[in-house]
Design an enzyme around this catalytic site. Structure first.
Site, PDB file in Angstrom:
ATOM      1  CD  GLU A  18      -9.494   2.915  -0.898  1.00  0.00           C
ATOM      2  OE1 GLU A  18      -8.701   2.943   0.047  1.00  0.00           O
ATOM      3  OE2 GLU A  18      -9.200   2.437  -2.016  1.00  0.00           O
ATOM      4  N   GLY A  19     -11.718   0.315   2.518  1.00  0.00           N
ATOM      5  CA  GLY A  19     -12.132  -0.005   3.898  1.00  0.00           C
ATOM      6  C   GLY A  19     -13.318  -0.941   4.009  1.00  0.00           C
TER       7      GLY A  19
ATOM      8  CE  LYS B  61      -5.347  -7.437  -0.738  1.00  0.00           C
ATOM      9  NZ  LYS B  61      -4.225  -6.492  -0.512  1.00  0.00           N
TER      10      LYS B  61
ATOM     11  CD  GLU C  86      -2.855   0.806   2.574  1.00  0.00           C
ATOM     12  OE1 GLU C  86      -3.862   1.506   2.670  1.00  0.00           O
ATOM     13  OE2 GLU C  86      -2.478   0.016   3.474  1.00  0.00           O
TER      14      GLU C  86
ATOM     15  CG  ASN D 275      -0.407   3.971   4.114  1.00  0.00           C
ATOM     16  OD1 ASN D 275      -1.532   3.532   4.316  1.00  0.00           O
ATOM     17  ND2 ASN D 275       0.679   3.201   4.167  1.00  0.00           N
TER      18      ASN D 275
ATOM     19  CB  SER E  70      -0.527   6.472  12.140  1.00  0.00           C
ATOM     20  OG  SER E  70      -0.915   5.182  11.776  1.00  0.00           O
TER      21      SER E  70
ATOM     22  NE  ARG F  15       1.702  -1.462  10.416  1.00  0.00           N
ATOM     23  CZ  ARG F  15       0.659  -0.930   9.779  1.00  0.00           C
ATOM     24  NH1 ARG F  15      -0.432  -0.607  10.438  1.00  0.00           N
ATOM     25  NH2 ARG F  15       0.708  -0.728   8.471  1.00  0.00           N
TER      26      ARG F  15
ATOM     27  CE  LYS G 290      -8.546  -1.743  -1.005  1.00  0.00           C
ATOM     28  NZ  LYS G 290      -9.313  -2.875  -0.449  1.00  0.00           N
TER      29      LYS G 290
END
Lengths: 538, 538
Positions: B423-424, B419, B153, B155, B160, B511, B351
């Site tokens: 979004e989201g 997918k 991705e 961003n 963050s 992460r 995306k």
């Protein structure tokens, strides 16, 4: 005049202002580690099984006003106080005479003394002692006199809160100056802040910078240096040990010191719980220097020789639950590490010593004896910070008689508090409760008490506190100012005066608690960390 | 070879070592503000009425191994990626063609586009845009090839964890080097640490320093500077606004940026909750520059002009609960403040755009068109990080046909994930579940999906995680590396290419999450903050 300053402080907050200020404080504290582990009263154990939660240390929303002259006086006295307590701890004979009678009524002091005697019999191998001190004062006000300083206590062991106190000063400074000192968003205009033009009061508008952490760690570093190279063969890397309680909620205060010690002095330190002294350290007592060797349990192949044992534990009778605790204290005292403090230095900080020091001609002038190289003016200045106090067991019959007279007379008792001489025990008796209390117990027990004149802090002081459970209280408050200092000295056999190697002053702790209005006195409410806003009246 | 590195990492811990390491991490996190507010699943609301409690952010106990060559590649591409997305956001016409079809299936993107069109009609008054980006990658392994980077991705809004990621790197470095890199007490010997001599692997023994905070704040500062003096009359002091969610648990990550912004650039910033946009800001829309004016509710007499609105909120469909939220977005977009990001820049991060960019000759070569001044080698390097993906609604019939063929064949579907384009929203469909799924829905709905080749992260990667509730888990893990960058550019009417004024790369986020073994795929477990230990095989 001063009273008005307290009456009109802190500035009033609108609902919006209060909400903003409280939210800022809640976030700032955690962001900067101004934190404690919550008690189980705040978070039940089952909610926090891994003990990961933290909360803000209890803090005031505003710094408390304090006369600059008194702050300056307290600072100017600190190095002399350091030297005084070094001299007391260095004079075993004198301490023995003071302890003799206390030992009868205080098991804890008796056991400390006995431990010292055991080590003395073995022979002390370390002739240096480190003191990390905090001298605590309250402001005393009386009509027509400017406020004056009165000493509450001189702490010779586990003088805590240096780490968090620096952060509180930083936080109050942020609140008073962000984004600019002329237009802070958190504090409304007030003569004590820079956002207000005042003609009658001089203030720098924010707390003085607090150097407690650098002062305290410099003391540890000086002792570490003075210890010199490892005495083990083969030589080991060296470290400082922080002796800590098994369940310590005030850990972030301590970590601030160990972090600074490593970052600025390159000295590693480890935390050792009192219950682990015997398992994680080793001392070859037949070695002439008795090096104390610490093995981190996570890394058993790397051993360290301990230069300094810094006590943040084993200071209070309640911590000595079993014979192992006393064995650990003996073990550490007997080792070659520099103790901060030694047993003698801990004893020098007892209430009884503080009371005896108030003696002056025609009684013995102990101050002069301990500080022979200081001027009378300096000693008088020091003496001016003593609160009048009388031992009801004084070997000086005049002092004793005076104390008893003041205690039994309802009129004079009204300005006094009766405190037990023993450490960490018993309740204080206030004011007119003193005469009936004394009459209710056998005269033979009177000697267990000290009578102190009450201190009258500024009556109209207020502040708002954010507690660790998030509750916010505005109340009448009383504050206590502590000044930090450190002293490293060497004891030479047969020489009464210590050879002082390092003697510094720096940093402060302000603690503020709600007045317990029921008792009308200075009984302890909930204590919060605070800082200072210094003022001069012009 | 690499697989072995993952299989033999992290080093095994004895019970004593694990206890030490976990305790150190629990304390270090709170000491340094590597913290979050706990969810109500961890602490019930009634236990925490003042919302004062904090806990450690979820963190790995060890940094994760990562090939130095891939890390270097990701860093080397970042400024080109920044420029690419600036160019995309700058090309409204191109974005429009991409959005056209998406708008039918995605209400959120449709509403964002509509908001942009409304502002366009009013006329944009700010021609500068700030991007604070994070490009996220996973390592892809395949037999006999060295691991390669695949982008997950890019961003363009609310990137963050820069603040906390810096702290994790610092913590892992502390653990690997305290008190010395050769004898750390927290980490047992391992070829990737300096406490082990290895001949087959080269590593610096601790995480690379993480400059995310300074990079991100330098971007904000550049935009603040470029905004210039206040456009209000009379002129106002200027500030940056952090637009934040009403209930933000990740606040300490954000405060790390605002603190650095003030300390190192002297720029004040304020946190504004999305629900307060309309009440706490004002914009004179008839003013030619439409300055956005912010009034801190605690200090209504001091107004600030906003130079940059930094969105840490309003990025996800779930945040737009009512028409006020859309009104706020419109309000901010229309104002004269520099937006980080503008709506067009947010849309550029969808995306769908990522998928369209994979097109290459004989299809349209968008990369070349957006980055005309870059060499083919650079573009090929960038392209090598794209995971193969196909829109089932592609306007390119060849791409569409290829995608549908791969998706319907059980053998090829086994290496893909399906997918939703929106979004989201919605769950991913994995592997051999894809053909039956597609057959179960009408063909007209296929266009809502993108088919992506699965990424195969190192299979044998393990790590141990300390969750925010104190639980500790060792598991198979997959990691995602994010590289931070910022870009400030100016849009000139009629000019397709943006005028780039500031373009930087710096800092990273690692992460790591547990593999969900039930699904056998890369489905999300619990995500923890991690850092890197870079290695080269020699």
């Amino acid at each position: 005049m001063s009273t008005e300053i307290y009456a009109e402080y802190p500035p009033e907050l609108s609902t919006q202002q209060e909400r903003w200020l409280i939210q800022t404080v809640k976030d700032w504290t955690i962001e900067h580690g101004l934190a404690i582990r919550p008690s189980t009263a705040i978070v039940p154990e089952k909610t926090n099984p891994g003990n990961v939660l933290a909360t803000n240390a209890p803090v005031t929303l505003f710094p408390s006003p304090f006369p600059k002259s008194c702050y300056d006086q307290a600072r100017s006295l600190q190095q002399t106080y350091n030297e005084l307590y070094a001299a007391i701890a260095n004079d075993e004979g004198w301490l023995e005479t003071i302890m003799e009678e206390l030992i009868e009524v205080d098991d804890f002091l008796a056991k400390l003394w006995e431990t010292h005697l055991r080590v003395k019999k073995d022979g002390y191998v370390q002739n240096m002692t480190l003191g990390m001190f905090r001298s605590d004062y309250m402001l005393h006000t009386s009509e027509d006199c400017p406020p004056s300083l009165k000493q509450i206590e001189f702490n010779t062991i586990s003088s805590s809160f240096g780490g968090l106190a620096c952060l509180v000063a930083e936080m109050h400074t942020h609140l008073a100056t962000y984004p600019s000192a002329q237009h802070p968003v958190a504090y409304p205009p007030h003569p004590l802040f820079s956002n207000y033009e005042s003609t009658s009061i001089k203030s720098i508008g924010h707390p003085p910078s607090n150097t407690a952490v650098s002062t305290l760690t410099a003391g540890l570093a000086a002792a570490h240096q003075a210890y010199g190279p490892s005495k083990s063969s083969p030589q080991l890397p060296t470290c400082i040990l922080f002796l800590v309680q098994d369940e310590e909620r005030n850990i972030f205060d301590q970590l601030a010191l160990s972090r600074h010690l490593y970052k600025h002095h390159g000295i590693p330190s480890f935390r050792l719980r009192t219950s682990k002294v015997m398992s994680d350290t080793f001392c070859a007592f037949d070695h002439p220097s008795r090096p104390l060797v610490y093995t981190p349990p996570s890394s058993p192949s790397t051993k360290y020789e301990v230069t300094v044992v810094y006590f943040r534990a084993l200071y209070s009778p309640t911590e000595y639950e079993n014979s192992d605790c006393w064995a650990s204290r003996y073990w550490l005292e007997r080792s070659g590490a520099i103790k901060c403090p030694s047993i003698l230095l801990q004893l020098a900080g007892s209430k009884k010593v503080q009371q005896v020091l108030t003696s002056r001609p025609p009684g013995p002038d102990y101050l002069k004896a301990f500080l022979p190289n200081h001027s009378d003016a300096t000693l008088d200045n020091l003496r001016s910070t003593f609160a009048p106090q009388y031992s009801l067991s004084s070997t000086d019959p005049a002092v004793q008689a005076e104390g008893i007279k003041l205690a039994l007379d309802r009129a004079t008792a009204a300005n006094h508090v009766l405190k037990p001489q023993r450490e960490g025990g018993g309740n204080n008796i206030y004011r007119t409760n003193i005469p009936p209390f004394l009459k209710s117990i056998p005269e033979s027990e009177w000697k267990q008490y000290i009578l102190m004149e009450l201190i009258h802090p500024p009556e109209q002081a207020h502040n708002t506190v954010l507690r660790s459970d998030g509750a916010v209280f505005m109340s009448d408050v009383i504050s206590e100012l502590g000044i930090f200092g450190t002293c490293l000295w060497k004891t030479a056999p047969g020489v009464k005066q210590p050879e002082v190697m390092h003697n510094t002053e720096g940093g402060y702790l302000m603690r503020t608690k709600a007045k317990d209005s029921d008792e009308g006195g200075v009984a302890a409410g909930f204590s919060s960390l605070d800082s200072l806003i210094l003022y001069e009246e012009v």
